[in-house]
Design an enzyme around this catalytic site. Structure first.
Site, PDB file in Angstrom:
ATOM      1  N   HIS A  10       1.142  -1.607   0.251  1.00 19.95           N
ATOM      2  CA  HIS A  10      -0.088   0.558   0.152  1.00 19.95           C
ATOM      3  C   HIS A  10       0.915   0.788   0.404  1.00 19.95           C
ATOM      4  CE1 HIS A  10      -3.607  -2.530   1.188  1.00 19.95           C
ATOM      5  NE2 HIS A  10      -2.799  -3.062   1.910  1.00 19.95           N
TER       6      HIS A  10
HETATM    7 ZN   LIG Z   1      -3.959  -7.519   3.564  1.00 22.27          ZN
END
Ligand SMILES: [Zn+2]
Length: 279
Positions: A99
């Site tokens: 992320h």
């Molecule tokens: Zn994850």
């Protein structure tokens, strides 16, 4: 955080690995960081000058130790790729911080370890093509964004369609699965795509993000895989790469089951499968 000490302990205790099979990574160089992350983002991390909002997006209070830790983890993934060239497979006990974007972090991810490793290997000419197989239950949004305009890196993310992040990025191949998918459909969907990708792309390296938040016991996942199904997933990926003599570097990714023992068991299974195939 406990899993990072318990997992190697378990693997040593049961004899899946011996001490001599472990390595410790040095901190990643600034040069390598800057091949993936922007100078603006890196200087804010280095100087501790992220805004409160930026730190909140990452999800934990930023301390110098966390930056240092992130650098070691990212170098670990790069080292794994190089060990994989030699040994076929290598696994990072942490990593899978997918992320993290080029210029910001989110979802507990500061540096994008796989993106950093792929970019470094491309820059040094060690590889010409990479395939990222991201089977964490969350979409690899940072990775997808970083390589959106990089044809030499193919990003494949199979994840829960209703999971974080709400706003998905576009990977080269995204498979969003419905809640409660379960072993059978999951494994069938994976095999429907995996072999074609490996044979079509013939990558020089495969990065495999083996998050175990696909389990039915996971607090954040929604896909309802059993421990056995999760292990079969690992076997499917590793067997396919092994058969084709494609080096694989594995990052562990997420796992948020209530019981720590289940998380350890699922991650240990990834090592057990690798160990049984590559001995
Ligand atoms: Zn994850």
């Amino acid at each position: 955080m406990d899993k990072y000490t318990l997992l190697p302990e378990q693997l040593l205790y049961e004899g899946t690995l011996t001490e001599s099979q472990f390595f410790t990574a040095a901190p990643l160089t600034e040069e390598a960081i800057l091949r993936t992350h922007t100078a603006a983002y890196w200087s804010k991390l280095r100087d501790g000058s992220l805004s409160a909002k930026e730190a909140r997006a990452i999800g934990f209070p930023m301390r110098p130790e966390l930056i240092a830790r992130g650098r070691v983890i990212a170098q670990g993934t790069l080292d794994c790729a190089r060990y994989a060239f030699r040994d076929g497979v290598a696994l990072n006990i942490a990593g899978g911080t997918h992320h993290a974007f080029a210029d910001w972090g989110e979802g507990f991810c500061v540096f994008n370890d796989i993106a950093i490793a792929a970019n470094e290997l491309l820059a040094t000419g060690e590889i010409e093509r990479a395939l990222i197989i991201d089977l964490d239950v969350h979409q690899g949004n940072g990775t997808a964004s970083i390589f959106a305009h990089e044809p030499r890196v193919f990003t494949f993310s199979m994840h829960g369609a209703r999971n974080y992040p709400t706003r998905k990025e576009r990977s080269d191949l995204d498979i969003g699965l419905p809640d409660g998918t379960g072993d059978e459909v999951y494994l069938e969907t994976l095999s429907n795509h995996l072999y074609g990708l490996l044979d079509g792309l013939r990558p020089d390296i495969v990065f495999y993000l083996s998050g175990v938040d696909v389990l039915e016991s996971d607090k954040l996942g929604r896909l309802s895989l059993s421990l056995r199904g999760c292990m079969e997933r690992d076997r499917l990926v590793l067997h396919a790469c092994h058969e084709r003599a494609l080096p694989v570097a594995i990052s562990m990714g997420g796992g948020y089951s209530e019981r720590l023992a289940i998380i350890i068991e699922a991650h240990a299974n990834t090592y057990r499968v690798a160990s049984s195939l590559y001995d």
